[in-house]
Design a protein around this motif. Structure first.
Motif, PDB file in Angstrom:
ATOM      1  N   GLY A  35      -1.263  12.371 -13.653  1.00  0.00           N
ATOM      2  CA  GLY A  35      -0.532  11.117 -13.502  1.00  0.00           C
ATOM      3  C   GLY A  35       0.823  11.049 -14.167  1.00  0.00           C
ATOM      4  N   ASP A  36       1.196  12.085 -14.941  1.00  0.00           N
ATOM      5  CA  ASP A  36       2.506  12.053 -15.586  1.00  0.00           C
ATOM      6  C   ASP A  36       3.198  13.419 -15.646  1.00  0.00           C
ATOM      7  N   LEU A  96       5.073   3.162 -11.794  1.00  0.00           N
ATOM      8  CA  LEU A  96       3.729   3.394 -12.323  1.00  0.00           C
ATOM      9  C   LEU A  96       3.346   2.339 -13.352  1.00  0.00           C
ATOM     10  N   LEU A 114       6.778  13.191 -17.380  1.00  0.00           N
ATOM     11  CA  LEU A 114       7.455  11.904 -17.320  1.00  0.00           C
ATOM     12  C   LEU A 114       7.666  11.345 -18.720  1.00  0.00           C
ATOM     13  N   ARG A 128      -2.633   9.788 -10.599  1.00  0.00           N
ATOM     14  CA  ARG A 128      -2.135  11.015  -9.953  1.00  0.00           C
ATOM     15  C   ARG A 128      -1.834  10.770  -8.475  1.00  0.00           C
ATOM     16  N   VAL A 144      10.471   6.145 -10.915  1.00  0.00           N
ATOM     17  CA  VAL A 144       9.054   6.478 -10.863  1.00  0.00           C
ATOM     18  C   VAL A 144       8.280   5.883 -12.039  1.00  0.00           C
ATOM     19  N   GLN A 145       8.787   6.052 -13.264  1.00  0.00           N
ATOM     20  CA  GLN A 145       8.073   5.504 -14.414  1.00  0.00           C
ATOM     21  C   GLN A 145       7.870   4.000 -14.278  1.00  0.00           C
ATOM     22  N   VAL A 204       1.975  17.783  -7.895  1.00  0.00           N
ATOM     23  CA  VAL A 204       1.676  16.777  -8.922  1.00  0.00           C
ATOM     24  C   VAL A 204       0.435  17.250  -9.663  1.00  0.00           C
ATOM     25  N   ARG A 238      -1.067   7.984  -6.979  1.00  0.00           N
ATOM     26  CA  ARG A 238       0.121   7.134  -6.817  1.00  0.00           C
ATOM     27  C   ARG A 238       1.396   7.933  -7.074  1.00  0.00           C
ATOM     28  N   LEU A 239       1.347   8.795  -8.082  1.00  0.00           N
ATOM     29  CA  LEU A 239       2.505   9.637  -8.364  1.00  0.00           C
ATOM     30  C   LEU A 239       2.794  10.559  -7.182  1.00  0.00           C
ATOM     31  N   GLU A 240       1.743  11.079  -6.547  1.00  0.00           N
ATOM     32  CA  GLU A 240       1.933  11.913  -5.355  1.00  0.00           C
ATOM     33  C   GLU A 240       2.642  11.130  -4.254  1.00  0.00           C
TER      34      GLU A 240
END
Length: 244
Positions: free
Chosen positions: A41-42, A135, A58, A75, A131-132, A38, A77-79
């Protein structure tokens, strides 16, 4: 000839039943892979079963830059959602940095702590988290309305705003597209203004690497993607050989 004309007139005026065969809809292009890194964050990197690698941005959302408040949280949270998980990417094209754009879905076993399944997508018994939407629900990305008109994304963002989650609790929040343009005051709505990235110093990245380089660096022999320095600093580290 008279019979032919009569038949055609009956078809045109709907008096003869003619079976219409609809052309089957084309399936959207997809990627099935494992997320291996990652970047922010996107943006994520992946590896396919055949070993090929790539980068996905994303689609439809924009995360705070790493130097902004909530950039690290986005970032992280995306991980949690994608790193080392199987992912399905529905492709939406490419951006100007030659990264694939896509809607990203991550496979999670049901019951995993901290993963909500309200906004999800199922395929043949597998459970994928959108995922989007996750977030946006956490208030960690902005709906990028310059490129997306998704009513669903906007509804989720409005709910996050109402409950002051993530970035929406910050009274002096700045949208990342404005931050990249030098703004440091609250953003009300997206603004279509020229980015300073158009005149930013240009460096280069590779399709699968984690460093940015000067033109002519030996590590650019296989792939070479131009990117503004400001963007490179937010997601990549400098090459120790060419020292950009």
């Amino acid at each position: 000839m008279l019979r032919l004309l009569t038949f055609l007139s009956l078809v045109l005026f709907g008096q003869v039943g003619v079976e219409v065969v609809e052309k089957p809809k084309e399936e959207p292009a997809t990627i099935r892979a494992v997320c291996t890194r990652v970047l922010d964050g996107d943006t994520i990197q992946y590896t396919k079963p055949d070993g090929s690698q790539g980068t996905v941005r994303l689609f439809g959302v924009d995360a705070p830059e790493m130097s902004q408040r909530f950039g690290k949280e986005a970032r992280d949270r995306l991980e949690e959602l994608v790193l080392n998980h199987g992912i399905l990417v529905i492709l939406k094209g490419k951006d100007r940095y030659d990264r694939e754009l896509g809607e990203v879905y991550a496979f999670h076993p049901k019951g995993k702590t901290g993963i909500r399944y309200v906004q999800s997508w199922k395929e043949k018994g597998k459970h994928f988290v959108a995922v989007q939407e996750h977030l946006l629900e956490d208030g960690l990305v902005w709906h990028f309305t310059k490129y997306s008109d998704s009513a669903e994304y906007q509804t989720i963002q409005n709910d996050a705003k109402e409950h002051r989650r993530g970035i929406w609790q910050d009274a002096r929040r700045v949208a990342p597209w404005d931050f990249r343009n030098g703004a440091r005051v609250e953003t009300a709505i997206p603004r279509n203004v020229e980015s300073i990235r158009e005149t930013d110093t240009k460096v280069f990245i590779t399709r699968t690497g984690s460093k940015y380089h000067r033109a002519g660096c030996r590590y650019l022999s296989k792939s070479k993607i131009e990117i503004p320095l400001s963007r490179a600093k937010s997601a990549y580290s400098p090459c120790s050989k060419c020292r950009p």
